[in-house]
Design a protein around this motif. Structure first.
Motif, short mmCIF file in Angstrom:
data_model
loop_
_atom_site.label_atom_id
_atom_site.label_comp_id
_atom_site.label_asym_id
_atom_site.label_seq_id
_atom_site.Cartn_x
_atom_site.Cartn_y
_atom_site.Cartn_z
N LEU A 3 -6.86 7.49 -9.41
CA LEU A 3 -6.69 6.12 -8.92
C LEU A 3 -7.98 5.33 -9.08
O LEU A 3 -7.97 4.18 -9.54
N TRP A 4 -9.11 5.94 -8.72
CA TRP A 4 -10.39 5.24 -8.88
C TRP A 4 -10.67 4.92 -10.35
O TRP A 4 -11.14 3.85 -10.67
N ALA A 5 -10.35 5.88 -11.22
CA ALA A 5 -10.58 5.65 -12.65
C ALA A 5 -9.73 4.50 -13.17
O ALA A 5 -10.12 3.82 -14.13
N ALA A 7 0.85 -1.19 0.00
CA ALA A 7 0.00 0.00 0.00
C ALA A 7 0.88 1.24 0.00
O ALA A 7 2.11 1.16 0.20
N GLN A 8 0.25 2.38 -0.24
CA GLN A 8 0.92 3.66 -0.06
C GLN A 8 0.01 4.60 0.72
O GLN A 8 -1.22 4.57 0.58
N ILE A 9 0.64 5.41 1.58
CA ILE A 9 -0.08 6.38 2.40
C ILE A 9 0.42 7.76 2.02
O ILE A 9 1.61 8.07 2.17
N LEU A 10 -0.49 8.59 1.52
CA LEU A 10 -0.13 9.92 1.02
C LEU A 10 -0.90 10.96 1.83
O LEU A 10 -2.10 11.17 1.64
N VAL A 11 -0.19 11.62 2.73
CA VAL A 11 -0.79 12.62 3.61
C VAL A 11 -0.47 14.01 3.07
O VAL A 11 0.70 14.39 3.00
N SER A 12 -1.49 14.75 2.68
CA SER A 12 -1.32 16.09 2.11
C SER A 12 -0.22 16.11 1.05
O SER A 12 0.73 16.88 1.13
N PRO A 13 -0.34 15.27 0.03
CA PRO A 13 0.78 15.11 -0.91
C PRO A 13 0.98 16.31 -1.83
O PRO A 13 0.03 16.93 -2.30
N MET A 14 2.25 16.61 -2.08
CA MET A 14 2.67 17.66 -3.01
C MET A 14 2.92 16.98 -4.35
O MET A 14 3.96 16.37 -4.56
N TYR A 34 -4.10 5.26 0.65
CA TYR A 34 -4.80 6.14 1.59
C TYR A 34 -4.34 7.56 1.32
O TYR A 34 -3.14 7.84 1.28
N LEU A 35 -5.29 8.48 1.13
CA LEU A 35 -4.96 9.88 0.90
C LEU A 35 -5.77 10.74 1.85
O LEU A 35 -6.97 10.49 2.07
N ASP A 45 -7.77 0.61 -5.55
CA ASP A 45 -8.46 0.78 -4.27
C ASP A 45 -7.87 2.00 -3.56
O ASP A 45 -6.69 2.00 -3.20
N ALA A 46 -8.67 3.04 -3.37
CA ALA A 46 -8.18 4.26 -2.74
C ALA A 46 -9.22 4.79 -1.75
O ALA A 46 -10.42 4.77 -2.03
#
Length: 235
Positions: free
Chosen positions: A181-183, A94-101, A161-162, A187-188
């Protein structure tokens, strides 16, 4: 976590620990402008390769590697996931992207709204992108690994996760990336926290919205790892 590709260090988020039996590894990637793109993203990918190659001695399950980041670090995490996919590198759980730039083009509504407001505003992020990309910023000569918002193919990426705040400069690029990602049938899970600004969980961890955001990420992580549901914070 690094801000704008030019601030922060390896110890900035030593207290960002997950309540699970995990090995947490930070990559001390080189910073712009002394080391512009592609140095930071290649450092991150090299770190991922090293972890996968040394999984046994680290006590890491190579099939359960999760990549995570906040702000510019989240942009690099997203770019590293794209590199791992395209180079047939380690498979990410998985990847976790918190307030990504994610987007160097400075063209979203939220970048125009958050201009001269708060710590991370339009001018500060533009400065960061200029440090990272130099005169290539906002031109066609920028790779999807440096600015993942430019990617037109997000298929084959791991569950993601965003989250972001509704009152932050990166809001619209985060939402757009989740939509991409949804398109692509990835799974997001996306959270946009009302009234929250960039870095709110770190700067005001005791605020009600920060506790809700932290709890949501803990719940998602528990489901991902098959752990018991965490106890929701009180108050």
């Amino acid at each position: 976590m690094m801000f704008g590709h030019h601030l922060g260090n390896l110890d900035s988020y030593d207290d960002w620990l997950l309540d699970h039996d995990v090995v947490l590894i930070s990559v001390d990637y080189r910073l712009a402008p002394e080391h512009p793109d592609p140095y930071p993203i290649e450092d991150c990918y090299a770190g991922l390769l090293w972890v996968a190659a040394h999984a046994d001695e680290l006590g890491v399950d190579p099939d359960r590697i999760v990549i995570a980041g906040q702000s510019a670090g989240a942009g690099l995490a997203a770019g590293t996931a794209l590199l791992a996919r395209d180079r047939q590198g380690p498979t990410l759980l998985a990847q976790i992207l918190v307030s990504p730039m994610l987007d160097d083009r400075d063209s979203t509504v939220s970048t125009m709204q958050i201009d001269g407001v708060g710590l991370a505003d339009r001018q500060m992020t533009r400065f960061g992108w200029n440090a990272y990309l130099g005169p290539r910023r906002a031109t066609a000569d920028v790779s999807v690994y440096a600015a993942p918002a430019r990617a037109t193919d997000l298929s084959g990426l791991p569950p993601t996760y965003l989250d972001c705040g509704s009152a932050e400069v990166f809001r619209d690029e985060t939402v757009a990336y989740a939509s991409g990602l949804w398109a692509a049938a990835v799974d997001a899970e996306l959270h946009v926290w009302p009234g929250a600004f960039h870095g709110f969980t770190s700067m005001m961890p005791g605020a009600a919205v920060s506790r809700r955001a932290t709890s949501a990420l803990a719940d998602w992580t528990s489901r991902l790892l098959g752990a018991p549901d965490p106890v929701a914070p009180q108050g």
